[in-house]
Design a protein around this motif. Structure first.
Motif, mmCIF file in Angstrom:
data_model
loop_
_atom_site.group_PDB
_atom_site.id
_atom_site.type_symbol
_atom_site.label_atom_id
_atom_site.label_comp_id
_atom_site.label_asym_id
_atom_site.label_seq_id
_atom_site.Cartn_x
_atom_site.Cartn_y
_atom_site.Cartn_z
ATOM 1 N N VAL A 33 38.366 -27.741 41.039
ATOM 2 C CA VAL A 33 38.559 -29.069 41.901
ATOM 3 C C VAL A 33 39.112 -28.848 42.998
ATOM 4 O O VAL A 33 38.647 -29.695 43.744
ATOM 5 N N GLY A 34 40.099 -28.082 43.266
ATOM 6 C CA GLY A 34 40.491 -27.812 44.439
ATOM 7 C C GLY A 34 41.664 -28.886 44.978
ATOM 8 O O GLY A 34 41.489 -30.251 44.940
ATOM 9 N N PHE A 35 42.767 -28.380 45.559
ATOM 10 C CA PHE A 35 43.952 -29.328 45.689
ATOM 11 C C PHE A 35 44.508 -28.690 47.177
ATOM 12 O O PHE A 35 44.509 -27.593 47.194
ATOM 13 N N PRO A 36 45.027 -29.393 47.949
ATOM 14 C CA PRO A 36 45.677 -28.931 49.326
ATOM 15 C C PRO A 36 46.659 -27.958 48.759
ATOM 16 O O PRO A 36 47.172 -26.925 49.685
ATOM 17 N N GLN A 37 47.560 -28.256 47.939
ATOM 18 C CA GLN A 37 48.691 -27.385 47.510
ATOM 19 C C GLN A 37 48.682 -27.259 45.983
ATOM 20 O O GLN A 37 48.760 -28.075 45.245
ATOM 21 N N VAL A 38 48.881 -25.604 45.718
ATOM 22 C CA VAL A 38 48.990 -25.473 44.147
ATOM 23 C C VAL A 38 50.283 -24.714 44.092
ATOM 24 O O VAL A 38 50.119 -23.665 44.599
ATOM 25 N N ASN A 39 51.022 -24.978 43.230
ATOM 26 C CA ASN A 39 52.425 -24.284 43.036
ATOM 27 C C ASN A 39 52.213 -23.679 41.464
ATOM 28 O O ASN A 39 51.988 -24.419 40.576
ATOM 29 N N ILE A 40 52.914 -22.450 41.219
ATOM 30 C CA ILE A 40 53.033 -22.063 39.963
ATOM 31 C C ILE A 40 54.740 -21.773 40.018
ATOM 32 O O ILE A 40 55.423 -21.194 40.945
ATOM 33 N N ASP A 41 55.155 -22.054 38.691
ATOM 34 C CA ASP A 41 56.574 -21.539 38.388
ATOM 35 C C ASP A 41 56.723 -20.433 37.641
ATOM 36 O O ASP A 41 56.013 -20.232 36.710
ATOM 37 N N LEU A 42 57.449 -19.511 37.896
ATOM 38 C CA LEU A 42 58.033 -18.688 37.051
ATOM 39 C C LEU A 42 59.440 -18.689 36.674
ATOM 40 O O LEU A 42 60.313 -19.082 37.465
ATOM 41 N N ILE A 43 59.932 -17.987 35.648
ATOM 42 C CA ILE A 43 61.219 -17.946 35.249
ATOM 43 C C ILE A 43 61.751 -16.449 34.745
ATOM 44 O O ILE A 43 61.086 -16.030 34.089
ATOM 45 N N ALA A 44 62.655 -15.914 35.754
ATOM 46 C CA ALA A 44 63.257 -14.725 35.445
ATOM 47 C C ALA A 44 64.367 -14.864 34.418
ATOM 48 O O ALA A 44 65.329 -15.870 34.400
ATOM 49 N N GLY A 45 64.079 -14.194 33.499
ATOM 50 C CA GLY A 45 65.231 -13.954 32.384
ATOM 51 C C GLY A 45 64.969 -14.852 31.049
ATOM 52 O O GLY A 45 66.034 -15.212 30.393
ATOM 53 N N MET A 46 63.589 -15.098 30.793
ATOM 54 C CA MET A 46 63.617 -15.812 29.367
ATOM 55 C C MET A 46 63.877 -14.947 28.299
ATOM 56 O O MET A 46 63.736 -13.790 28.408
ATOM 57 N N VAL A 47 64.196 -15.603 27.152
ATOM 58 C CA VAL A 47 64.735 -14.793 26.142
ATOM 59 C C VAL A 47 63.513 -13.873 25.629
ATOM 60 O O VAL A 47 62.483 -14.154 25.634
ATOM 61 N N GLY A 48 63.838 -12.429 25.745
ATOM 62 C CA GLY A 48 62.851 -11.645 25.116
ATOM 63 C C GLY A 48 62.276 -10.895 26.401
ATOM 64 O O GLY A 48 61.527 -9.888 26.241
ATOM 65 N N GLU A 49 62.879 -11.144 27.586
ATOM 66 C CA GLU A 49 62.044 -10.528 28.950
ATOM 67 C C GLU A 49 62.470 -8.980 29.022
ATOM 68 O O GLU A 49 63.834 -8.687 28.703
ATOM 69 N N THR A 50 61.612 -8.290 29.648
ATOM 70 C CA THR A 50 61.927 -6.748 29.865
ATOM 71 C C THR A 50 61.520 -6.664 31.195
ATOM 72 O O THR A 50 60.814 -7.091 31.694
ATOM 73 N N ASP A 51 62.007 -5.407 31.782
ATOM 74 C CA ASP A 51 61.412 -4.853 33.133
ATOM 75 C C ASP A 51 59.657 -4.715 33.473
ATOM 76 O O ASP A 51 59.433 -5.413 34.178
ATOM 77 N N GLU A 52 59.486 -4.329 32.100
ATOM 78 C CA GLU A 52 58.041 -4.013 32.324
ATOM 79 C C GLU A 52 57.154 -5.181 32.223
ATOM 80 O O GLU A 52 56.393 -5.450 33.087
#
Length: 434
Positions: A195-214
């Motif tokens: 569809v196309g938008f002037p701006q697209v943002n995505i969120d990430l969360i560091a440290g969700m329960v169960g997260e690993t380095d890999e």
């Protein structure tokens, strides 16, 4: 708020000042009085609309949300938003002013169907217009989108889509109570690109329960493959009133979230990777493709004391120098508005010094603060006013002070919220934030 290693229960993320706990029901008249005054038209005005519905409640969510609501409830809510805006539109502080920015937050604004979104736009357009706004942001949960709904977002004037990805690992998404899974992320993103938008943002969360380095490194690489205009990296925290927090407080459970040094390392590694791919830092937790063109207008105005009209249940606003929040329980909010009353729940009028502190600490979250605008706006030299905390934090390696600019180091950026209470007035340093 502390920067100790364990992720304990409490609010770390600073988004206003004085703390929300200091806003009082007895001060509601301050907001109502401000509505009746002629505004300073040099101050930009925007609107925040809260859509409190979600498919399910995330285990780390502390917002006022309602899950699995039917079409009748949503229609009733849209009717109430419309009525609230009608109650506001002719007030001297708001009448004839142009909206510079609009933010649809939640909850999950994209929980609304395409038909409901069109109805919302149609109803509100009789009172307000965002046709000429610089930015209209809309938060989306991947599993609620369809191609038709994304096309509708474009049709109703959305210019900035924020997609709540958080993680790409299905087991982690499920453990943390997210409603969506990874296939829905990729499908939704394809529709957004189509569809196309002037701006697209995505969120990430560091440290969700169960997260690993890999897994975290895989998430960073997948986010890069998507090539969004904006990337926001949050560090998982445990505010009061979340499922995880209640388990800790009521059952004595150990904190399930990674410690702060680990989360900061993950966030820092992500920043390094994004910088190496050509992104630029626009704040402590946001990166953009092009810092000159990829502006987050809502954040820029929030951090600089612009007027923000709050619409919807539990919505926060700032108007004519008054902080305020709407009633935070859905039926109470609806019945109040339907009775023809504005649903303001609590308010506070900060002093000039508190406004200075608010803008200073919020702009510190951007990683660099220019001194001159503060001298011009407040008649105060912040390098003198905040000499002690600035000196302490410079010695600790969190920031550098140059002649006309304060710059946070990477170390400071990664834990900026934990630094900000040092700028608070003494009576607010130990109080509960929310």
């Amino acid at each position: 708020m502390s920067s100790e290693t364990t992720t304990e229960v409490g609010s770390y993320f600073v988004s206003n000042y004085p703390p929300f706990s200091q806003w009082k029901k007895d001060n509601r008249h301050q907001f109502l009085d401000a509505l009746e005054k002629e505004p300073d038209r040099s101050i930009p005005m925007g609107m925040y609309l809260h859509i409190p519905f979600c498919r399910k409640r995330c285990k780390f969510c502390y917002f006022r949300v309602y899950t699995q609501q039917n079409a009748e409830t949503i229609k009733n809510y849209v009717d109430t938003l419309d009525k609230e805006v009608r109650l506001l539109r002719d007030k001297p502080a708001i009448a004839d002013r142009v909206l510079k920015f609009v933010y649809f937050g939640g909850g999950t604004p994209s929980y609304l169907s395409a038909k409901q979104l069109l109805m919302l736009r149609e109803r509100l357009s009789e009172s307000v217009s965002w046709d000429n706004a610089e930015e209209v942001t809309f938060e989306c949960e991947p599993g609620t989108l369809s191609l038709e709904k994304v096309q509708t977002l474009k049709e109703i004037g959305v210019t900035r889509v924020s997609l709540g990805v958080e993680n790409f690992n299905d087991a982690i998404l499920e453990e943390n109570g997210r409603a969506h899974l990874s296939p829905e992320i990729l499908r939704a993103y394809d529709w957004i690109q189509q569809v196309g938008f002037p701006q697209v943002n995505i969120d990430l969360i560091a440290g969700m329960v169960g997260e690993t380095d890999e897994n975290w490194h895989k998430c960073v690489e997948k986010a890069l493959e998507m090539e969004p205009d904006n990337l926001t990296i949050y560090q998982m925290e445990l505010p009061f009133n979340t499922v995880y927090s209640k388990e800790i407080l009521e059952e004595g459970a150990a904190s399930p979230v990674a410690d702060w040094p680990t989360k900061r390392r993950w966030a820092s590694e992500a920043i390094d990777r994004f910088l190496s791919a050509g992104y630029q830092l626009s704040s402590g937790n946001e990166l953009v493709k092009n810092i000159d063109t990829d502006r987050f207008v809502y954040r820029d105005n929030l951090f600089r004391g612009s007027d923000i009209v709050a619409v919807g249940v539990s919505s926060f606003g700032h108007l004519q120098g008054v902080h305020y929040q709407n009633k935070d329980e859905l039926n109470d909010y609806i019945s109040t508005v339907q009775a023809g009353e504005l649903p303001v729940n609590r308010a506070m009028t900060p002093t000039s010094h508190q406004k200075l502190i608010r803008e200073w600490i919020l702009q510190m979250k951007e990683g660099r603060v220019a001194v001159e605008p503060f001298k011009a706006k407040f008649g105060v030299d912040p390098l003198v006013e905040f000499a002690e905390p600035l000196s302490n934090q410079q010695v600790a390696g969190y920031l550098t002070v140059e002649e006309e600019e304060v710059r946070l180091t990477r170390k400071g950026l990664l834990q900026v919220d934990s630094l900000l209470t040092e700028y608070f007035e003494e009576q607010h340093r130990e109080v509960r934030y929310t």
